[in-house]
Scaffold this active site. Structure first.
Site, PDB file in Angstrom:
ATOM      1  N   HIS A  36       0.841  -1.205   0.000  1.00 23.58           N
ATOM      2  CA  HIS A  36       0.000   0.000   0.000  1.00 23.58           C
ATOM      3  C   HIS A  36       0.874   1.254   0.000  1.00 23.58           C
ATOM      4  O   HIS A  36       0.674   2.168  -0.812  1.00 23.58           O
ATOM      5  CB  HIS A  36      -0.906  -0.020   1.233  1.00 23.58           C
ATOM      6  CG  HIS A  36      -1.763   1.190   1.388  1.00 23.58           C
ATOM      7  ND1 HIS A  36      -3.062   1.239   0.946  1.00 23.58           N
ATOM      8  CD2 HIS A  36      -1.509   2.413   1.939  1.00 23.58           C
ATOM      9  CE1 HIS A  36      -3.573   2.425   1.210  1.00 23.58           C
ATOM     10  NE2 HIS A  36      -2.652   3.154   1.818  1.00 23.58           N
ATOM     11  N   GLU A  37       1.841   1.270   0.912  1.00 20.18           N
ATOM     12  CA  GLU A  37       2.721   2.435   1.016  1.00 20.18           C
ATOM     13  C   GLU A  37       3.627   2.560  -0.204  1.00 20.18           C
ATOM     14  O   GLU A  37       4.004   3.674  -0.590  1.00 20.18           O
ATOM     15  CB  GLU A  37       3.558   2.349   2.302  1.00 20.18           C
ATOM     16  CG  GLU A  37       2.745   2.344   3.587  1.00 20.18           C
ATOM     17  CD  GLU A  37       1.890   3.603   3.745  1.00 20.18           C
ATOM     18  OE1 GLU A  37       2.271   4.667   3.212  1.00 20.18           O
ATOM     19  OE2 GLU A  37       0.826   3.523   4.392  1.00 20.18           O
ATOM     20  N   HIS A  40       1.918   4.746  -2.727  1.00 21.05           N
ATOM     21  CA  HIS A  40       2.098   6.173  -2.433  1.00 21.05           C
ATOM     22  C   HIS A  40       3.520   6.622  -2.795  1.00 21.05           C
ATOM     23  O   HIS A  40       3.713   7.693  -3.383  1.00 21.05           O
ATOM     24  CB  HIS A  40       1.854   6.447  -0.946  1.00 21.05           C
ATOM     25  CG  HIS A  40       0.439   6.257  -0.504  1.00 21.05           C
ATOM     26  ND1 HIS A  40      -0.634   6.797  -1.165  1.00 21.05           N
ATOM     27  CD2 HIS A  40      -0.085   5.589   0.569  1.00 21.05           C
ATOM     28  CE1 HIS A  40      -1.759   6.484  -0.534  1.00 21.05           C
ATOM     29  NE2 HIS A  40      -1.449   5.743   0.516  1.00 21.05           N
TER      30      HIS A  40
END
Length: 368
Positions: A36-37, A40
């Site tokens: 997920h990170e 980003h």
């Protein structure tokens, strides 16, 4: 060093009391949050935004390395992670940095791109996990009849124990769960196999009570049969695996959204909300069962993580996306005091939900 020892103690206790499957749970959750990170991170870097910190885990740093302006860390508590972008600080909602490599100077659309990348990576990861699962195969209950309820539609037309349901209205049936998806109150043409011979029946299901995906009692068409417990390996290979992945991703996403709506509306009791303990228990059991089932649960959690992060709650990606949409539509930023108030409110909501879910987990364990 003390932090490293603490982490080792946590993992040893987990392995001792939950076996090696506990470690699998930690790795699964850490990997999903890392991915997920990573979304980003890559989105921010693609726009020239400096990523100050990329951490796997929370708490004190155990191992860290500086590379191309980013501090990469492995932190004490592995159940989580975060990226810190220059010009963005969730703990200081009003903080801004006007340097050319800062998140603060980006247009709302570019900020949305970075914010959406995290949940999007979770959804894409789940899609590819489902492709792998489809090719490896997943053990499911075979469409073989066990018990037949008295006065049921199945009994009335002469279905027997150990009959295998092959087709309903020409649609191939591979698992027992698929049977209920193709039932209606209209007459159905059912093809079965009995001791090597294919037989065809015309059957009209009867209305009966059953449970939906949320544990609610509902009325629905039923044959009146239960499985005999035989399992079958179901595979979806080649191009079929992409169709399977798309269907599973859509169904899982829809189920999560419906669950949230039912929880908010009160149709589903709040006591059914589970937290990290429930997630650990489910993942550990999946790891004990089979590698493919572990992948399946991992894909489901990944979709959960993606969808939940898109909820319009301040402090979540969805909340930040909402703020930026407001700026795009009204050509002005959310007033600073309002922004800070909503951010801290969002933080309180998330903390309350986490504590409530953990309370439910502990109550359920004590009740057992």
């Amino acid at each position: 060093m003390r932090s490293l020892l603490l982490l080792i103690v946590i993992l040893i206790l987990g392995i001792k009391f939950y076996s090696i499957e506990f470690l699998a749970t930690v790795l699964v959750i850490s990997f999903l949050i890392f991915f997920h990170e990573l979304g980003h991170f890559l989105a921010a870097r693609s726009l020239g935004v400096k990523v100050e910190v990329f951490s796997i885990g929370f708490g004190k740093s155990l191992i860290e390395r500086e590379f191309k302006g980013t501090n990469y860390r492995l932190s004490t508590l592995p159940l989580g992670g975060y990226v810190k972008l220059k010009g963005q600080d969730d703990m200081r909602p009003g903080f801004e940095n006007l340097d050319k490599d800062s998140y603060s100077i980006l247009s709302p659309l570019k900020k949305i791109y970075i914010l959406f990348a995290g949940p999007f990576f979770n959804l894409i990861l789940a899609f590819f996990l489902y492709i792998i699962i489809g090719n490896l195969g997943l053990n499911k209950l075979a469409p073989q009849i066990g018990n037949i309820a008295p006065n049921s539609a199945a009994q009335e037309i002469g279905l027997q124990k150990n009959d295998t349901i092959l087709e309903i209205n020409g649609i191939r049936i591979q698992t027992f769960d698929e049977i209920s998806k193709h039932l209606s109150l209209d007459p159905l043409k059912i093809l079965i196999n009995r001791e090597g011979k294919n037989l065809e029946f015309i059957l009209t299901p009867k209305i009966g009570q059953g449970y939906n995906d949320f544990g609610q009692i509902v009325e629905k068409p039923q044959l009146g049969v239960s499985p005999n417990g035989t399992s079958t390996l179901v595979k979806h290979q080649g191009l079929e695996s992409f169709k399977y992945a798309a269907q599973e991703s859509f169904q899982a996403s829809t189920l999560i959204i419906k669950g949230i709506v039912k929880l908010i509306s009160g149709e589903v009791e709040a006591k059914n909300l589970g937290g990290i303990i429930t997630m650990t228990e489910i993942t550990s059991k999946a790891a004990q069962n089979s590698f493919t089932l572990l992948l399946f649960i991992t894909a489901l959690i990944s979709i959960n993580l993606g969808i939940l992060n898109l909820l319009p709650i301040p402090m979540l990606d969805g909340g930040h996306i909402l703020f930026n949409l407001y700026e795009m539509i009204f050509r002005r930023k959310v007033p600073q005091r309002t922004f800070e108030y909503l951010s801290y409110t969002g933080m309180a909501i998330l903390l309350s939900l986490m504590l409530f879910a953990t309370y439910n987990d502990i109550s359920r364990i004590i009740g057992e």
